[in-house]
Scaffold this motif. Structure first.
Motif, PDB file in Angstrom:
ATOM      1  N   LYS A 111     -13.656   7.936  -7.136  1.00  0.00           N
ATOM      2  CA  LYS A 111     -12.894   7.019  -6.276  1.00  0.00           C
ATOM      3  C   LYS A 111     -11.404   7.230  -6.471  1.00  0.00           C
ATOM      4  O   LYS A 111     -10.629   7.255  -5.516  1.00  0.00           O
ATOM      5  N   ILE A 112     -11.019   7.378  -7.744  1.00  0.00           N
ATOM      6  CA  ILE A 112      -9.586   7.547  -8.039  1.00  0.00           C
ATOM      7  C   ILE A 112      -9.072   8.869  -7.473  1.00  0.00           C
ATOM      8  O   ILE A 112      -8.041   8.910  -6.801  1.00  0.00           O
ATOM      9  N   THR A 113      -9.822   9.944  -7.726  1.00  0.00           N
ATOM     10  CA  THR A 113      -9.334  11.247  -7.252  1.00  0.00           C
ATOM     11  C   THR A 113      -9.293  11.277  -5.733  1.00  0.00           C
ATOM     12  O   THR A 113      -8.391  11.857  -5.140  1.00  0.00           O
ATOM     13  N   ARG A 114     -10.262  10.627  -5.106  1.00  0.00           N
ATOM     14  CA  ARG A 114     -10.261  10.612  -3.642  1.00  0.00           C
ATOM     15  C   ARG A 114      -9.065   9.844  -3.103  1.00  0.00           C
ATOM     16  O   ARG A 114      -8.410  10.274  -2.152  1.00  0.00           O
ATOM     17  N   ALA A 115      -8.780   8.709  -3.758  1.00  0.00           N
ATOM     18  CA  ALA A 115      -7.611   7.927  -3.341  1.00  0.00           C
ATOM     19  C   ALA A 115      -6.342   8.757  -3.519  1.00  0.00           C
ATOM     20  O   ALA A 115      -5.473   8.786  -2.637  1.00  0.00           O
ATOM     21  N   MET A 116      -6.248   9.457  -4.650  1.00  0.00           N
ATOM     22  CA  MET A 116      -5.063  10.266  -4.900  1.00  0.00           C
ATOM     23  C   MET A 116      -4.944  11.392  -3.881  1.00  0.00           C
ATOM     24  O   MET A 116      -3.843  11.753  -3.461  1.00  0.00           O
ATOM     25  N   GLU A 117      -6.092  11.916  -3.494  1.00  0.00           N
ATOM     26  CA  GLU A 117      -6.083  12.984  -2.498  1.00  0.00           C
ATOM     27  C   GLU A 117      -5.501  12.480  -1.181  1.00  0.00           C
ATOM     28  O   GLU A 117      -4.664  13.125  -0.554  1.00  0.00           O
ATOM     29  N   MET A 118      -5.942  11.264  -0.808  1.00  0.00           N
ATOM     30  CA  MET A 118      -5.472  10.737   0.476  1.00  0.00           C
ATOM     31  C   MET A 118      -3.994  10.370   0.419  1.00  0.00           C
ATOM     32  O   MET A 118      -3.250  10.599   1.370  1.00  0.00           O
ATOM     33  N   VAL A 119      -3.582   9.809  -0.717  1.00  0.00           N
ATOM     34  CA  VAL A 119      -2.154   9.485  -0.885  1.00  0.00           C
ATOM     35  C   VAL A 119      -1.326  10.763  -0.795  1.00  0.00           C
ATOM     36  O   VAL A 119      -0.313  10.823  -0.088  1.00  0.00           O
ATOM     37  N   ALA A 120      -1.800  11.812  -1.496  1.00  0.00           N
ATOM     38  CA  ALA A 120      -1.062  13.083  -1.492  1.00  0.00           C
ATOM     39  C   ALA A 120      -1.012  13.667  -0.080  1.00  0.00           C
ATOM     40  O   ALA A 120       0.000  14.217   0.334  1.00  0.00           O
ATOM     41  N   ALA A 121      -2.114  13.518   0.662  1.00  0.00           N
ATOM     42  CA  ALA A 121      -2.144  14.078   2.014  1.00  0.00           C
ATOM     43  C   ALA A 121      -1.091  13.427   2.893  1.00  0.00           C
ATOM     44  O   ALA A 121      -0.390  14.099   3.659  1.00  0.00           O
ATOM     45  N   SER A 122      -0.969  12.094   2.779  1.00  0.00           N
ATOM     46  CA  SER A 122       0.013  11.429   3.648  1.00  0.00           C
ATOM     47  C   SER A 122       1.426  11.724   3.163  1.00  0.00           C
ATOM     48  O   SER A 122       2.345  11.895   3.964  1.00  0.00           O
ATOM     49  N   LYS A 123       1.606  11.802   1.848  1.00  0.00           N
ATOM     50  CA  LYS A 123       2.933  12.131   1.327  1.00  0.00           C
ATOM     51  C   LYS A 123       3.311  13.560   1.671  1.00  0.00           C
ATOM     52  O   LYS A 123       4.481  13.871   1.879  1.00  0.00           O
ATOM     53  N   MET A 124       2.308  14.419   1.717  1.00  0.00           N
ATOM     54  CA  MET A 124       2.559  15.820   2.016  1.00  0.00           C
ATOM     55  C   MET A 124       3.158  15.972   3.411  1.00  0.00           C
ATOM     56  O   MET A 124       4.103  16.724   3.609  1.00  0.00           O
ATOM     57  N   ARG A 125       2.567  15.230   4.361  1.00  0.00           N
ATOM     58  CA  ARG A 125       3.098  15.315   5.735  1.00  0.00           C
ATOM     59  C   ARG A 125       4.571  14.935   5.770  1.00  0.00           C
ATOM     60  O   ARG A 125       5.384  15.608   6.386  1.00  0.00           O
ATOM     61  N   LYS A 126       4.876  13.833   5.077  1.00  0.00           N
ATOM     62  CA  LYS A 126       6.263  13.382   5.062  1.00  0.00           C
ATOM     63  C   LYS A 126       7.161  14.398   4.367  1.00  0.00           C
ATOM     64  O   LYS A 126       8.272  14.664   4.816  1.00  0.00           O
TER      65      LYS A 126
END
Lengths: 294, 140
Positions: free
Chosen positions: A19-34
């Motif tokens: 759950k944690i790694t998945r959440a981090m993945e999604m956070v990183a994905a949105s931050k990556m776009r920015k």
């Protein structure tokens, strides 16, 4: 059912990790776009200031800025190392630091002194652990490559160059190639290479002409200001690229971690079911055996 | 050509304005400057303030810049806007701060640069990554 409780607990804990790694993945994905957007937005400035610097270096002959003059003997080298503040992003920082260490080793073998300026916590931690001499540092940049935070540390290095403390300055960072690929690179920052002093291709032929500028207030201070800003823009660009690299590397690393956790869960579930079935079979055969004995 | 020129206003963080304009007023360091097409080439510092832009068939536009540099060519004008408020003293203070932080961090550590240690640490990190990679390929 001896081991089954333990297996169940293990599955639960792996699920939590996932759950944690998945959440981090999604956070990183949105931050990556920015971060990528920010990196792209910084480009026009880099291009424009490069053109202005190029025009200026052609136009003004009586004053040559120290950043443009190559030194014959190289004794002391300044190194700017751009790393991320946080870990959990695969081999990103390790790759760039390995490049730095290898390069520093060659420099020291040639008898050159190296001083470093660290941008980012990971590089700073590593450099002070291994005992390099750190002249300036910036940590805690957050998610935006804020130029106000960079100015101080960069100025230490630039002043060091103008005051002959360094004969050459290099910058190390991760170049963003695409989401899957980032490459650690070393670039010479000072003295500015000829390539860097040429206008970009978009610069029209007309503006490649030699301008006889009016300088206000006077040539030296205007040129000084532009050169400093140009170098700052180069560093800013490197930091922006490193941040985009960091987020994409983290996204990829976290995706791999979530996938791995998924595999582990599948395997553990299989083991759990097997042990459960074995226990049931054992119980059944005990009952049957018991009935037969009576 | 002749009645308009191209204007770009860029800051390190974004492109603020780009397009053909007729007339421009910028707060240069030595006083406000108005620029029409075919102005003589000029390089100057600008103070923080409003840049007034008049594009063709459009209302006058106001753009705020917090200082920067202005380059004028006969038909291209570039404003390199600063994103931070800059002054010599302010920059100096920041540099000292960065230096001080580094010196403080330097105090609590060994003096000699230990390459063996550095390399060992990196090799260990690389080995860990390689192991993770291998495990992943095996499907764990």
């Amino acid at each position: 059912m001896a081991g089954s409780r333990e297996i169940r607990n293990k599955i639960k804990s792996v699920k939590n990790t996932q759950k944690i790694t998945r959440a981090m993945e999604m956070v990183a994905a949105s931050k990556m776009r920015k971060a990528q957007e920010r990196m792209k937005k910084a480009r026009p400035y880099g291009e424009k200031i490069r053109n202005v610097a190029a025009h200026m270096s052609r136009a003004n002959t009586e004053y040559r800025h120290p950043f443009l003059i190559a030194r014959d003997t190289v004794k002391r080298i300044g190194v700017i190392i751009v790393t991320s503040d946080k870990g959990l992003c695969g081999g990103l920082n390790t790759n760039v630091l390995r490049k730095v260490v290898n390069q520093m080793k060659t420099w020291q073998a040639e008898g050159e002194q190296v001083e470093v300026c660290c941008i980012g916590n990971k590089g700073l931690g590593f450099m002070s652990r291994v005992g390099a001499s750190v002249t300036s540092q910036v940590i805690g940049l957050g998610d935006t490559p804020d130029i106000t935070k960079l100015i101080g540390a960069v100025k230490v290095v630039l002043d060091g160059y103008t005051q002959d403390q360094f004969d050459r300055v290099y910058i190390f960072y991760n170049r963003f190639i695409n989401t899957m690929k980032q490459e650690p690179v070393m670039e010479q920052l000072l003295p500015l290479t000829d390539e860097r002093m040429q206008g970009s291709e978009q610069d029209s032929d007309k503006s490649k002409a030699i301008w006889d500028y009016i300088y206000e207030p006077e040539a030296k201070s205007v040129i000084d200001d532009i050169m400093v800003r140009y170098v700052e823009a180069l560093i800013y660009q490197a930091v922006a690229e490193n941040m985009a690299s960091e987020q994409s590397a983290r996204m990829v690393a976290m995706k791999a971690a979530s996938d791995n956790a998924g595999n582990v869960i599948n395997e553990l579930t299989l083991i759990y079911n097997k042990s459960r079935q074995a226990a049931i079979t054992k119980e059944l055969s005990e009952i049957v055996g018991g009935a037969a004995a009576v | 050509m002749g009645t308009i020129f191209h204007l770009d206003i860029v800051s390190a963080e974004e492109s603020i304005y780009s397009g053909p304009v007729e007339f421009l007023v910028a707060p240069a360091q030595m006083g406000e400057v108005g620029i029409y097409p075919r102005h003589t080439p000029m390089l100057t510092r600008i103070k923080s303030g409003m840049v007034r832009i008049k594009a063709q068939l459009k209302e006058e536009e106001l753009v705020y810049v917090s200082g920067g540099m202005l380059e004028v060519q006969p038909d291209v004008v570039t404003i390199l806007a600063d994103t931070a408020v800059r002054s010599h003293d302010l920059d100096e203070a920041k540099a000292l701060e960065a230096k001080r932080a580094a010196e403080e961090a330097m105090k609590n550590r060994e003096s000699e640069l230990d390459y063996a240690k550095a390399q060992a640490e990196l090799i260990e990190a690389m080995a860990q990554l390689a192991a993770i990679d291998k495990l992943r390929k095996r499907g764990h």
